[in-house]
Design a protein around this motif. Structure first.
Motif, short mmCIF file in Angstrom:
data_model
loop_
_atom_site.label_atom_id
_atom_site.label_comp_id
_atom_site.label_asym_id
_atom_site.label_seq_id
_atom_site.Cartn_x
_atom_site.Cartn_y
_atom_site.Cartn_z
N THR A 81 0.83 -1.21 0.00
CA THR A 81 0.00 0.00 0.00
C THR A 81 0.86 1.25 0.00
O THR A 81 0.60 2.20 -0.75
N LEU A 82 1.89 1.26 0.83
CA LEU A 82 2.79 2.41 0.88
C LEU A 82 3.52 2.60 -0.45
O LEU A 82 3.74 3.74 -0.88
N CYS A 83 3.90 1.50 -1.10
CA CYS A 83 4.54 1.61 -2.42
C CYS A 83 3.60 2.26 -3.43
O CYS A 83 3.99 3.22 -4.11
N VAL A 84 2.39 1.74 -3.52
CA VAL A 84 1.43 2.29 -4.49
C VAL A 84 1.15 3.76 -4.18
O VAL A 84 1.14 4.61 -5.08
N ALA A 85 0.97 4.08 -2.91
CA ALA A 85 0.70 5.47 -2.51
C ALA A 85 1.90 6.37 -2.83
O ALA A 85 1.72 7.51 -3.30
N ALA B 76 -1.53 9.25 -17.65
CA ALA B 76 -2.89 9.42 -17.12
C ALA B 76 -3.51 8.06 -16.80
O ALA B 76 -4.13 7.88 -15.75
N ALA B 77 -3.33 7.09 -17.71
CA ALA B 77 -3.86 5.74 -17.47
C ALA B 77 -3.20 5.12 -16.24
O ALA B 77 -3.87 4.47 -15.42
N GLU B 78 -1.91 5.35 -16.08
CA GLU B 78 -1.19 4.81 -14.92
C GLU B 78 -1.70 5.44 -13.62
O GLU B 78 -1.90 4.74 -12.61
N VAL B 79 -1.93 6.73 -13.63
CA VAL B 79 -2.43 7.42 -12.43
C VAL B 79 -3.83 6.89 -12.07
O VAL B 79 -4.11 6.62 -10.89
N ILE B 80 -4.68 6.72 -13.06
CA ILE B 80 -6.03 6.20 -12.80
C ILE B 80 -5.96 4.77 -12.26
O ILE B 80 -6.60 4.44 -11.26
N ALA C 183 -4.68 4.77 -8.74
CA ALA C 183 -5.72 5.20 -7.79
C ALA C 183 -6.72 4.07 -7.52
O ALA C 183 -7.11 3.84 -6.37
N VAL C 184 -7.10 3.37 -8.58
CA VAL C 184 -8.02 2.23 -8.41
C VAL C 184 -7.39 1.17 -7.51
O VAL C 184 -8.03 0.69 -6.57
N ASN C 185 -6.14 0.81 -7.77
CA ASN C 185 -5.49 -0.19 -6.93
C ASN C 185 -5.33 0.28 -5.49
O ASN C 185 -5.51 -0.50 -4.56
#
Length: 145
Positions: free
Chosen positions: A14-18, A117-121, A124-126
């Protein structure tokens, strides 16, 4: 012991994704091109190595722990995991690698920003799905106590 590994790995993932999500947004909004290149490189290595390891540990220990348990909370977590994995494997990891390569090459064009943009979306979903699973895990352990 499995629960400690599961919890630690889930928090690490979670910390990695954030961190990837927030550093990408911050560097795009306020950073230089060189800072953006550095962020993209760090996300790929060591970032993806840490993230993939943490997610693999989370999944392995989660499935092992869930074998002994059932119920709505566990079922919700089990239903979320394929979406998290598919999003990570087929969107986030390839996007990180391509964006890093394109940044190194100086290809900061429309294609770069569309993929960004796709990566950011997808990130965020993950992040939302992982956070929901952590919340459900907390509910489940509180219920058991």
């Amino acid at each position: 012991m499995k629960q400690i590994i599961h919890r630690s790995a889930a928090i690490t993932a979670t910390l990695c994704v954030a961190t990837f999500f927030s550093s990408t947004l911050l560097v795009e909004l306020f950073g230089s091109i060189e800072a953006m290149r550095k962020v993209k490189a760090l996300i790929v290595f060591p970032g993806l190595f840490i993230l993939v390891t943490a997610i693999a540990l989370t999944g392995a220990t989660g499935f092992s722990l869930a074998k002994q348990r059932s119920g709505r909370v566990i079922n919700r977590k089990k239903k979320r995991m394929p979406f998290i994995a598919i999003n990570g494997v087929f969107v986030l990891i390839p996007a990180a690698i391509f964006l890093n390569q394109w940044a190194i090459e100086g290809r900061l064009d429309t294609q770069f920003y569309l993929l960004q943009a796709a990566e950011v979306i997808a990130g965020a979903v993950n992040l939302v799905l992982i956070t929901m699973s952590i919340t459900d895990g907390k509910k489940f352990t509180q219920k058991r106590k």
